[in-house]
Design an enzyme around this catalytic site. Structure first.
Site, mmCIF file in Angstrom:
data_model
loop_
_atom_site.group_PDB
_atom_site.id
_atom_site.type_symbol
_atom_site.label_atom_id
_atom_site.label_comp_id
_atom_site.label_asym_id
_atom_site.label_seq_id
_atom_site.Cartn_x
_atom_site.Cartn_y
_atom_site.Cartn_z
ATOM 1 N N ASP A 1 0.821 -1.209 0.000
ATOM 2 C CA ASP A 1 0.000 0.000 0.000
ATOM 3 C C ASP A 1 0.856 1.261 0.000
ATOM 4 O O ASP A 1 0.325 2.367 -0.110
ATOM 5 C CB ASP A 1 -0.945 0.016 1.205
ATOM 6 N N ASN A 2 2.177 1.101 0.094
ATOM 7 C CA ASN A 2 3.088 2.241 0.031
ATOM 8 C C ASN A 2 3.904 2.247 -1.264
ATOM 9 O O ASN A 2 4.946 2.897 -1.333
ATOM 10 C CB ASN A 2 4.049 2.233 1.227
#
Length: 619
Positions: free
Chosen positions: A371-372
């Protein structure tokens, strides 16, 4: 269906681990020995792809936000910004508009307004170059209501606020729905050059994705994100940007070390700016759900290609996009027949190029969860990051990562590949890629990373051709003697291409970084320098020309954690000048900047205390 079979990441403590992992195909259904060969050249990416690093820092892609002709651009008031809300206009949203934490199904975002409480908010710092991206008049930062607007307390005219829905793997484990838990997008601004820039307020309050958190941010972490966004841009590394940083005037409770000792810290909000904040997890979340949500993977992919990879919209059959598998009867891979495959390859290559650039400057992200990971190949989500001081391949700036060091410096290339594999899995689940195409995505990551990394290290040494043995020996020496990574390469340009220099004088140009080394280690360095000088002489590049080239790729200034902490300490007492001064220094990291030499010094002893050299994910 999960097409991928992964072996666990294994970190080698040897410095040779930096001559990095062997990238093998990860698809269990494909022969692990086959290789894909290019029939001819790669894509022509003149339509906005992030370029490979060229000489010095001049090779910065359009997506990285360097402004040409900014002086001729219009200077707009905030009320005159040209908003365009393509994300909410073209993608399905959550029908509910409250902040209540919940699972959000069948939607790419939730409409939500900032809810942070403020009391006399103050502007800490702002970036002139980001204002130029938005055609924003610098006088707007002097408005008495500016801090109210960019704390979210007062709505911006034309904004349409929302929080994005996404999921992700955290430390290798699927975490389900995550989403923007404390970042609220204001919308997209189109500038006079036709560029699209998304604005976000980080720390503006709760969203449906906040789970049990408060949606707020503290001054400490906000200063770090603001400064590092701009420092990475100065280094020529693809990144999201930061327009401004404001304090809220309120306090936020944080347990920085998760040790049961929470304390109040000043609250703050960063306005982040990027062409998009779409992540690998933006596609993963929908692929992890039922058939109705699987359709969103294709819809979101179509949106991304339309607005951020438009050169892939109407591919034509051509040799420039035709590939063959080198052995067996596997079919040829023609990327012109599947825009999603061509897109996935480009995402993988951008990611590989990004990670190679991180390795080149000694940057460790610290939280490389899926998610990063930006789908545009940008550095996003600055949490417990760190630049290498003493060279240590096992360095991780994240205390949460200490048990296994999954996200340590040496592991970043492998983690990047693992994350790309998860992204490919999501696309394959939605039938956007077949197995051979997905395997080729993995292959291109490995090839691109090695090409980029070898090019970067060759230029850092001022050489004209790659020498694997020379670089491996150097990395080993740096690790054994815990040499400062940045300062070593900056000083290396002072070594002369002169084979007649006596052995006792060879180390003299590097004495400021080769500290307290004994006779045996001195002999190791002398041996390496003799080989290096031979390589430099054979290149035929004059010393002065080589020095200029090396100084254009080896920064003098990096955003060391102790520099951040000094600025934080002053800011928490109400003095923002060090934040502003540090911003100015980091905007030109390759320049000598007379009078600023203290920002290039080795870290003091206090820099190695917890909370400075290492932090947790909490902020």
């Amino acid at each position: 269906m999960n097409l991928l079979h992964f072996s666990p990441l294994r970190f080698s403590s040897s410095p040779a681990a930096l001559h990095f992992a062997k990238f093998t195909p990860l698809f269990s259904s494909c022969p692990t020995s086959h290789r894909v060969w290019l029939r001819s050249r790669q894509l022509n990416r003149t339509a906005g792809m992030a370029s490979a690093a060229g000489e010095g820092t001049s090779a910065v892609a359009p997506s990285e936000g360097r402004v040409s002709g900014a002086a001729d651009s219009p200077r707009l008031k905030l009320e005159d910004l040209n908003w365009d809300h393509s994300f909410v206009r073209e993608l399905p949203g959550d029908p509910r508009m409250d902040h209540m934490p919940r699972e959000v199904l069948h939607a790419c975002y939730s409409k939500v307004s900032p809810s942070v409480e403020v009391e006399n908010p103050k502007l800490v710092a702002w970036s002139q170059s980001v204002a130029d991206l938005l055609d924003l008049d610098p006088e707007e930062f002097e408005r008495p209501d500016f801090s109210m607007l960019f704390s979210g307390a007062t709505p911006l005219v034309g904004a349409s606020t929302y929080a994005q829905c996404y999921g992700g793997h955290q430390f290798g484990t699927w975490a389900g729905q995550l989403g923007d838990g404390r970042a609220i997008t204001l919308g997209e601004v189109l500038n006079s050059r036709g560029e699209r820039w998304e604005l976000q307020l980080k720390g503006a309050g709760k969203t449906p994705y906040s789970r049990f958190a408060d949606g707020l941010a503290v001054l400490r972490s906000s200063i770090r994100e603001f400064l590092c966004s701009e420092a990475m841009h100065g280094l020529g590394i693809p990144t999201t940007r930061a327009l401004c940083l404001v304090t809220t005037g309120k306090y936020v409770v944080r347990d920085m070390f998760y040790d049961g000792n929470p304390k109040e810290e000043p609250g703050a909000i960063v306005c982040r700016v990027g062409q998009s904040f779409l992540r690998f997890g933006s596609y993963q979340i929908h692929a992890s759900r039922d058939k109705e949500d699987l359709k969103l993977v294709r819809l979101l992919a179509d949106y991304t290609i339309k607005y951020h990879y438009p050169h892939l919209e109407n591919l034509q059959q051509s040799n420039t996009l035709s590939f063959e598998v080198a052995e067996g009867d596997l079919p040829a891979i023609d990327l012109t027949s599947n825009k999603y495959a061509a897109w996935a390859v480009e995402v993988a290559e951008r990611t590989a190029s990004l990670v190679a650039r991180w390795q080149g400057v000694g940057f460790t992200h610290g939280v490389l969860n899926t998610d990063n990971m930006s789908v545009l190949g940008l550095t996003i989500d600055y949490g417990p990051f760190g630049f290498l001081d003493a060279f240590d391949p096992s360095y991780t700036p994240n205390t949460t990562d200490l048990p296994g060091r999954r996200y340590c410096f040496a592991n970043q290339p492998d983690v990047g590949l693992w994350n790309v594999a998860q992204f490919a899995t999501a696309l394959a689940a939605a039938d956007l890629l077949n197995k051979d195409e997905a395997n080729y995505v993995m292959e291109r990551y490995g090839t691109k990373f090695m090409d980029e990394y070898q090019s970067i290290m060759t230029r850092k040494l001022g050489l004209t051709k790659y020498n694997k043995q020379l670089i491996s020996r150097l990395l080993n020496n740096l690790a054994v003697d815990k040499v400062d990574y940045t300062n070593f390469f900056r000083l290396l340009c002072n070594v002369k291409a002169d084979a007649t220099v006596p052995e006792k004088d060879l180390i003299a140009p590097l004495k400021a970084v080769l500290l307290d080394i004994g006779k045996e280690r001195k002999e190791a360095w002398v041996g390496w320098l003799q080989t290096y000088i031979e390589e430099v002489i054979s290149s035929g590049v004059p010393d002065e020309e080589r020095k200029v080239t090396m100084n254009s790729v080896n920064p003098k200034y990096i955003l060391r954690n102790y520099l951040c902490q000094s600025a934080i300490d002053a800011a928490e007492l109400g003095d923002f000048e060090e934040v502003r001064r540090l911003l100015k220094v980091m905007e030109r990291p390759y320049d000598d900047q007379p009078g600023m030499e203290k920002y290039a010094r080795l870290p003091p002893a206090w820099a190695y205390r917890p909370g400075v050299c290492m932090l947790s994910c909490s902020s």
